[in-house]
Enzyme design. Structure first.
Site, PDB file in Angstrom:
ATOM      1  N   GLY A 193     -18.339 -24.173  14.512  1.00  0.00           N
ATOM      2  CA  GLY A 193     -18.122 -23.975  13.087  1.00  0.00           C
ATOM      3  C   GLY A 193     -19.450 -23.896  12.353  1.00  0.00           C
ATOM      4  O   GLY A 193     -19.512 -23.742  11.143  1.00  0.00           O
ATOM      5  N   LEU A 209     -33.539 -19.350  10.662  1.00  0.00           N
ATOM      6  CA  LEU A 209     -32.983 -18.118  11.226  1.00  0.00           C
ATOM      7  C   LEU A 209     -31.966 -17.492  10.288  1.00  0.00           C
ATOM      8  O   LEU A 209     -31.885 -16.278  10.170  1.00  0.00           O
ATOM      9  CB  LEU A 209     -32.328 -18.413  12.583  1.00  0.00           C
ATOM     10  CG  LEU A 209     -33.287 -18.886  13.680  1.00  0.00           C
ATOM     11  CD1 LEU A 209     -32.513 -19.370  14.895  1.00  0.00           C
ATOM     12  CD2 LEU A 209     -34.226 -17.752  14.079  1.00  0.00           C
ATOM     13  N   ASN A 210     -31.148 -18.307   9.659  1.00  0.00           N
ATOM     14  CA  ASN A 210     -30.106 -17.803   8.760  1.00  0.00           C
ATOM     15  C   ASN A 210     -30.026 -18.759   7.576  1.00  0.00           C
ATOM     16  O   ASN A 210     -29.417 -19.815   7.670  1.00  0.00           O
ATOM     17  CB  ASN A 210     -28.771 -17.747   9.506  1.00  0.00           C
ATOM     18  CG  ASN A 210     -27.644 -17.246   8.612  1.00  0.00           C
ATOM     19  OD1 ASN A 210     -27.829 -17.009   7.420  1.00  0.00           O
ATOM     20  ND2 ASN A 210     -26.474 -17.090   9.197  1.00  0.00           N
ATOM     21  N   GLU A 264     -28.663 -31.977  12.547  1.00  0.00           N
ATOM     22  CA  GLU A 264     -28.511 -33.415  12.355  1.00  0.00           C
ATOM     23  C   GLU A 264     -29.454 -34.025  11.327  1.00  0.00           C
ATOM     24  O   GLU A 264     -29.199 -35.114  10.819  1.00  0.00           O
ATOM     25  CB  GLU A 264     -28.629 -34.117  13.721  1.00  0.00           C
ATOM     26  CG  GLU A 264     -27.406 -33.781  14.549  1.00  0.00           C
ATOM     27  CD  GLU A 264     -27.519 -34.095  16.033  1.00  0.00           C
ATOM     28  OE1 GLU A 264     -27.005 -35.146  16.436  1.00  0.00           O
ATOM     29  OE2 GLU A 264     -28.095 -33.284  16.778  1.00  0.00           O
TER      30      GLU A 264
END
Ligand code: MOS
Length: 748
Positions: free
Chosen positions: A466, A632-633, A707
């Site tokens: 997810g 990255l995104n 995390e």
């Protein structure tokens, strides 16, 4: 902004989670759980259940399942310790409340559930050992799991951490505690197991590591690993709770083999609490010794964690203090109390979540004691070299996180004196904390293919929990090959996508915030290999315009091959050559660079409002500045950090299992009583990334960020509650009754 490649399926319901797959002839399982925590099963009556409509089988210790239990020693054993699987011949011992003692198989879920209620069990009951508090005086040092449970780093002149503390100008000591916490993914663990006539087994089961899951199931079923295929295309949340293998997949596979029908076994929300793992309760004592200017001289951090007698993991949280601040003397100690409790497992930022709460609250207490600004105290103790392990950091910008965060948040407006900002009924306070989370990456193999229809394929046997991993696959591939994102087709979550055998770390999949950092360099390697293979093919094929050229004279750029003034896109080129596709596999193995410590860093800031009369705490806003290398995104990264902060809010204000001492029952094993944040609890959250590439860590420069949002964020909130109220709550969650002032008499 880049949109999730799987977004439309997720929001329209087209995405199939493990329980959603139509399977011919499917029957349903329902578990029978123990209603005692310690004892021996004398008898179980299955007659009424067997006579109930639609029932095919009732498995109990008296009519057991056949598999290699009860301690399945697959590869997961080495990562997460032993887990016990029930329903073995003669295995009548009950070790915790809610242990699996029976499995009913019926034509429908409702028939199985209703029949399960007809199974009567008689026990010889023993008094359960369920009190953490009673066990603490006799807590013991556990066998090491991930590192030595006691570590001392001391200057030569000190014989012990206590003498180093005693030589400090100022010392503060405090004890912090929290109850067991549960992952509560939206999708409870569900498995569909189907055996083929040739003895191969297909299991639909949401997991963080499809390859590891398949091997565990294979070991339990005593079949070749290659005979088990795990499909886990969509996972409805995991957070560590789907890293190891739990009873549903194994019991569904064993039952399916015995009833000769595909079996679906779905846990209910309540069953999740005792059939799968949780984060153990922990009590931590933190002592800080410092000079008057705030420079730390000694940190002593000891914790006691619960541990279940049916698993090995405990919450070793004190080690967190070994790697955060510059201090010449540091001690971390861990002890455990073993209880008749459901099994434990890893849960988002295992260790760091609680350890950072202890250390960062203690730092706030020290700042208050010394009348220093909490941000300035962190900056004064910022470690420019790893405090205890290693010579240097690969890349570290914690100080900038603190400074940028303070500026974005408006920290300078904070009133140092607690309880000095009142807004009607509400007391307003600011709090902050720093955060460190070790960066890991594992061996990973990915496959990339140029296809004749002009698309690029990328796939591998990792998982998307997810988090947006599938989108990361597409982004890194598009970026590596210079093709538009819309032309990349990505696939994951299926053991059949694995290019070959993998190391145990690679099999673990999406854990330890290592998913993207492991996958991205493997994709880069695969993209490079696929490009080389495409060029080679183009120079060898006679219908290719590049036929006969030396490969080094053909250039690949943004999906186009060119040489000698001629340029062709890979799609038309493959069509010209009548080749379906050119595929290559890339493997990325982390280089072991000794002495270099690699971590993600963050600074979290929060504003809370505490109602003077009801004790209700609302988080009004949060700011988080994160140093996790290349992002990255950005959208998905922000989403991950927000998710981590939401976890911190839950930890700080809401979460905790209530264990009934007499029975060992988790009394609040449901969404009404086990509180987790809802949308209405979540304020505006400002997330900012520093975006310094860490190319020592990996070629892409990206470190993990799954995390780091969870680390320290509960402390940022608890510290704000202190600033708002002057009340220091050290036992989580900070529920309203802990903040209600003593009763007063109204004078009117
Ligand atoms: Mo994470 S607790 O490593 O899934």
């Amino acid at each position: 902004m880049i949109k999730r490649v799987d977004g439309p399926g997720l929001v329209t319901g087209a995405a199939r989670y493990s329980g959603d797959h139509p399977v011919e002839g499917l029957v349903h399982g329902y578990l029978v759980l123990s209603t005692i925590a310690n004892g021996t099963i004398r008898t179980m009556s299955a007659e009424a259940a067997l006579a109930a409509p639609g029932v095919l089988a009732v498995f109990t210790p008296f009519n057991p399942l056949r598999y290699a239990g009860p301690w399945v020693q697959g590869p997961g054993y080495f990562l997460y310790g032993p887990n016990r699987f029930p329903l073995q011949p003669g295995d009548r011992e009950v070790r915790h409340h809610g242990q699996v003692i029976g499995l009913v198989i019926a034509e429908t879920f409702e028939q199985a559930r209703d029949a399960a209620a007809l199974v009567e069990t008689a026990y010889d009951v023993r008094r359960p050992n369920t009190s953490f508090a009673d066990g603490i005086p006799n807590a013991v040092v556990p066998p090491p799991l991930t590192g030595p449970p006691v570590v001392d780093v001391l200057e030569p002149q000190y014989g012990s951490i206590d003498s180093a503390l005693a030589a400090s100008a100022v010392t503060i000591r405090a004890s912090y505690s929290q109850r067991p916490e549960h992952h509560n993914p939206m999708e409870p663990h569900t498995a569909i197991a189907a055996w083929d006539a040739d003895g191969t087994l297909t299991v639909h089961s949401g997991t963080q590591g499809p390859l590891l899951h398949a091997q565990e199931i294979a070991v339990a079923m005593e079949v070749e690993a290659a005979a088990v295929r795990v499909i886990s295309t969509h996972v409805g949340g995991a957070f560590g709770g789907k890293a190891s293998t739990w009873p549903p997949a194994v019991l569904a596979a064993a039952a399916a083999r015995q009833v000769r029908r595909p079996v679906k076994l779905a846990l209910t929300r309540e069953q999740l609490y005792s059939v799968t793992g949780h984060r153990p309760a922990v009590v931590q004592d933190v002592a800080l010794g410092a000079a008057r200017n705030g420079k730390l001289h000694a940190i002593k951090h000891d914790c006691v964690s619960t541990r279940s007698n049916v698993s090995a993991l405990y919450n070793g949280v004190s080690g967190y203090s070994l790697g955060v601040y510059r201090t010449p003397n540091v001690h971390a100690g861990t002890r455990v109390v073993t209880l008749d409790m459901p099994p434990a497992t890893i849960m988002r930022a295992p260790g760091e979540e609680a350890g950072s709460f202890g250390l960062e609250c203690a730092m706030d207490e020290l700042a208050h004691e010394l009348a220093l600004d909490p941000v300035a105290l962190r900056l004064a103790n910022d470690a420019d070299r790893p405090p205890t392990n290693g010579d240097r950091y690969s890349s570290k910008h914690l100080a900038e996180c603190l400074q940028v965060g303070a500026a974005r948040f408006g920290w300078s407006r904070r009133k140092a004196e607690p309880r000095s900002v009142v807004d009607g009924e509400w007391l307003v306070g600011y709090g902050m904390a720093a955060a460190v989370y070790g960066a890991s990456r594992y061996e990973m193999s990915m496959r990339v293919a140029f296809r004749r229809d002009g698309t690029v394929y990328v796939g591998g046997a990792t998982a998307d929990l997810g988090t947006g991993m599938r989108t990361v696959l597409s982004i890194v591939t598009a970026d590596s090959l210079g093709v538009p994102l819309s032309r990349v087709v990505s696939e994951l979550g299926d053991t059949k996508l694995s290019p070959g055998p993998m190391s145990i770390g690679a099999m673990a999949g999406a854990v330890g915030s290592a998913g993207s950092s492991s996958v991205a360099p493997a994709i880069r390697a695969a993209a490079k290999a696929a490009t080389d293979a495409l060029i080679l093919r183009a120079t060898q094929h006679e219908r290719s315009p590049f036929h006969g050229l030396a490969p080094e004279n053909v250039r690949y750029h943004d999906g186009i091959l060119s040489a000698n003034g001629r340029s062709v896109e890979f799609g038309p080129l493959l069509t010209l050559m009548d080749v379906d596709g050119v595929t290559a596999t890339g493997t990325s193995v982390p280089d072991a660079e000794s002495g270099i410590v690699m971590s993600s860093f963050a600074a979290h800031f929060s504003e809370v409002r505490v109602n003077q009369f009801t004790g209700e705490t609302r988080v009004a806003r949060m700011t988080s500045v994160v140093d996790a290398g290349t992002i990255l995104n950005p959208a998905a990264a922000r989403n991950q950090i927000i998710g981590g902060l939401v976890w911190g809010l839950g930890q700080a204000l809401l979460e905790g299992a209530e264990v009934e001492p007499a029975t060992g029952r988790i009394a609040n094993a449901n969404f009404a009583d086990y509180l987790i944040p809802t949308n209405a609890d979540i304020p505006d959250i400002d997330v900012h990334f520093l975006n310094y590439p860490d190319t020592i860590f990996n070629p892409v420069g990206s470190r993990g960020l799954g995390e780091i949002g969870t680390v320290g964020s509960a402390a940022a909130i608890a510290n704000a509650v202190f600033n708002a109220t002057g009340i220091r709550v050290r036992d989580l969650p900070i529920s309203p009754e802990k903040l209600i002032p003593p009763a007063r008499t109204r004078k009117d």
